[in-house]
Design an enzyme around this catalytic site. Structure first.
Site, PDB file in Angstrom:
ATOM      1  N   HIS A 127      -0.895   4.816   2.944  1.00 22.94           N
ATOM      2  CA  HIS A 127       0.308   4.886   2.217  1.00 22.94           C
ATOM      3  C   HIS A 127      -0.111   3.985   0.968  1.00 22.94           C
ATOM      4  CE1 HIS A 127       4.741   3.572   1.487  1.00 22.94           C
ATOM      5  NE2 HIS A 127       4.250   3.231   0.483  1.00 22.94           N
TER       6      HIS A 127
ATOM      7  N   HIS B 149       5.588   1.406   6.340  1.00 27.34           N
ATOM      8  CA  HIS B 149       5.626  -0.331   5.980  1.00 27.34           C
ATOM      9  C   HIS B 149       6.633  -0.876   6.810  1.00 27.34           C
ATOM     10  CE1 HIS B 149       8.664   1.078   3.213  1.00 27.34           C
ATOM     11  NE2 HIS B 149       7.543   1.632   2.312  1.00 27.34           N
TER      12      HIS B 149
ATOM     13  N   ASP C 265       0.762  -0.075   1.362  1.00 23.59           N
ATOM     14  CA  ASP C 265       1.541   0.120   0.351  1.00 23.59           C
ATOM     15  C   ASP C 265       0.975  -0.927  -0.724  1.00 23.59           C
ATOM     16  OD1 ASP C 265       3.914   0.741  -0.659  1.00 23.59           O
ATOM     17  OD2 ASP C 265       4.978  -0.823   0.494  1.00 23.59           O
TER      18      ASP C 265
ATOM     19  N   LYS D 265       8.001  12.739   1.481  1.00 20.60           N
ATOM     20  CA  LYS D 265       8.461  11.178   1.544  1.00 20.60           C
ATOM     21  C   LYS D 265       9.995  11.115   1.076  1.00 20.60           C
ATOM     22  CE  LYS D 265       8.176   6.585   1.054  1.00 20.60           C
ATOM     23  NZ  LYS D 265       7.334   5.747   1.180  1.00 20.60           N
TER      24      LYS D 265
ATOM     25  N   HIS E 149       0.148   3.413  -3.365  1.00 25.67           N
ATOM     26  CA  HIS E 149       0.682   3.597  -4.819  1.00 25.67           C
ATOM     27  C   HIS E 149      -0.692   3.556  -5.883  1.00 25.67           C
ATOM     28  CE1 HIS E 149       5.053   3.352  -3.454  1.00 25.67           C
ATOM     29  NE2 HIS E 149       4.308   2.765  -2.721  1.00 25.67           N
TER      30      HIS E 149
ATOM     31  N   HIS F 183      11.024   5.708   3.935  1.00 33.65           N
ATOM     32  CA  HIS F 183      11.123   4.407   3.202  1.00 33.65           C
ATOM     33  C   HIS F 183      12.634   4.002   3.835  1.00 33.65           C
ATOM     34  CE1 HIS F 183      11.241   1.006   0.274  1.00 33.65           C
ATOM     35  NE2 HIS F 183      12.182   0.726   0.849  1.00 33.65           N
TER      36      HIS F 183
HETATM   37  O1  DOR Z   1       7.128  -3.046  -2.977  1.00 32.46           O
HETATM   38  C1  DOR Z   1       7.373  -1.949  -3.081  1.00 32.46           C
HETATM   39  N1  DOR Z   1       6.624  -1.359  -4.270  1.00 32.46           N
HETATM   40  N2  DOR Z   1       7.768  -0.925  -2.316  1.00 32.46           N
HETATM   41  C2  DOR Z   1       7.990   0.306  -2.635  1.00 32.46           C
HETATM   42  O2  DOR Z   1       8.381   0.838  -1.813  1.00 32.46           O
HETATM   43  C3  DOR Z   1       7.537   0.679  -3.968  1.00 32.46           C
HETATM   44  C4  DOR Z   1       6.425   0.102  -4.511  1.00 32.46           C
HETATM   45  C5  DOR Z   1       6.183   0.419  -5.671  1.00 32.46           C
HETATM   46  O3  DOR Z   1       6.138   1.710  -6.180  1.00 32.46           O
HETATM   47  O4  DOR Z   1       6.179  -0.477  -6.681  1.00 32.46           O
HETATM   48 ZN    ZN Z   2       5.174   2.146  -0.926  1.00 34.55          ZN
END
Ligand code: DOR
Ligand code: ZN
Length: 349
Positions: A14, A176, A248, A101, A16, A138
């Site tokens: 997971h 998460h 995450d 997702k 980003h 989520h």
């Molecule tokens: O803290 C987070 N940031 N939780 C998420 O689900 C998305 C992520 C983000 O894309 O910044």
């Molecule tokens: Zn995330």
């Protein structure tokens, strides 16, 4: 004697990675040690088609500058009202995605295209169940009447459990996990799995609030109480195959993190392994570290662990860890886990 662990190159289930200058600034930190990276689709606009997923994966690989032939981003589509069973089938059969997702609309960064209820997507979920496409959830209620620390549990009970009961063929990752409710639910249902982040494993809400407000620890779902932190750590440390690492890692510019209204997200990919290793070391559980970072997640997503082997030694690294990086656009991003990174060295066997 130096503490030393040897393990299969890990996967991050997971992450980003963003796009453009931010992607260019962060991707090497995932590519250096991780093999698979399950990349989140919450771009603006979100990744909603097989073609977009393929193009995004190509941008990710093109942005890598370290030598990383092992690095293999795997993609996900964003579950929106417009996502058709036909597109899911196409994306899956083409090998463009490994999962889909779900975001509750309004729960977190770029979640507006998501849904309010899981069962509103029943036709797509049925298609996923029959094809074997994993659903990533989520799990966070957006009910403004609910206390923020109770929102994961509420969503799990009200939304996730009914889907698990109604569709036993649908495999679900509770992403998460931040509460013991999530741990218990994953254990209760055969088709459920859970990813856990380095920050939810090692921090609790007192770390955010007790000694000055630390916006760097603000994320969604919010880091919860010490009791929940301990339940998460116990699950990870136990070696239970249902739980695995998903960092995450979610970089935001410092200007957005330390704004009057701060963005949620913690950039932890660079030092995730050191943070998790230190936790396992403290609990005398380093023999189960490999299961959590390399074995359990691979098994859940149906792949063999990497044949590459990494070594971590609990000794000061040759180069002192940095605590921020800067993108080509001039944005500064703060790194999580600097203290642990100063305790461990990582190398390829
Ligand atoms: O803290 C987070 N940031 N939780 C998420 O689900 C998305 C992520 C983000 O894309 O910044
Ligand atoms: Zn995330």
């Amino acid at each position: 004697m130096t503490v030393r662990i040897e393990f299969a190159r890990p996967d991050d289930w997971h992450v980003h990675l963003r796009d453009d200058e931010m992607l260019a600034a962060v991707v090497d930190h995932s590519a250096r040690w991780f093999r698979k990276a399950l990349v989140m689709p919450n771009l603006t606009p979100p990744i909603t088609s097989a073609a977009q997923a393929v193009a995004y994966r190509e941008r990710i690989l093109a942005a890598v500058t370290v030598d990383a032939p092992h690095f293999d981003p795997v993609m996900s589509l964003y579950l929106t009202a417009d996502l058709s069973p036909a597109e899911v089938t196409r994306a899956w059969n083409e090998g463009a995605i490994c999962s889909i997702k779900f975001y509750p609309a309004g729960a977190t960064t770029n979640s507006d295209a998501g849904g309010t209820s899981l069962l509103q997507f029943a036709p797509v979920l049925e298609t996923m169940a029959s094809l074997g496409v994993p659903l990533l959830v989520h799990a966070e209620s957006t009910d403004p009447a609910l206390d923020i620390f109770d929102r994961e549990a509420a969503f799990l009970v009200d939304e996730v459990a009914p889907v698990l009961e109604r569709m036993p063929e649908l495999s679900v990752t509770v992403e998460h996990i931040s509460t013991s409710t999530g741990i218990d639910m994953v254990r209760q249902f055969d088709q459920a799995y859970g990813s856990i982040t380095p920050h939810h494993l090692t921090c609790d809400r007192s770390d955010i609030l007790a000694n000055g407000l630390r916006p760097e620890l603000y994320c969604k779902p919010v880091i919860n109480s010490a009791e929940h932190r301990k339940a998460l750590a116990a699950a990870a440390l136990s070696g239970d195959p249902k739980f695995f690492l998903g960092t995450d890692s979610a970089p935001h510019p410092l200007s957005a993190k330390e704004a009057r209204v701060a963005k949620a997200g913690i950039f932890n990919a660079p030092y995730a392994l050191e943070v998790v290793a230190e936790l396992f070391h403290e609990h005398d559980a380093l023999d189960r570290f490999e299961a959590f970072v390399s074995g359990n997640g691979a098994a859940r997503y149906g792949v063999e662990p990497s044949t590459d082997r990494l070594v971590m030694e609990r000794t000061e690294p040759a180069v002192a860890p940095v605590d921020t990086l800067e993108t080509a656009a001039g944005d500064v991003v703060r790194l999580f886990g600097v203290a642990e990174a100063a305790l461990w060295s990582i190398s390829l066997l």
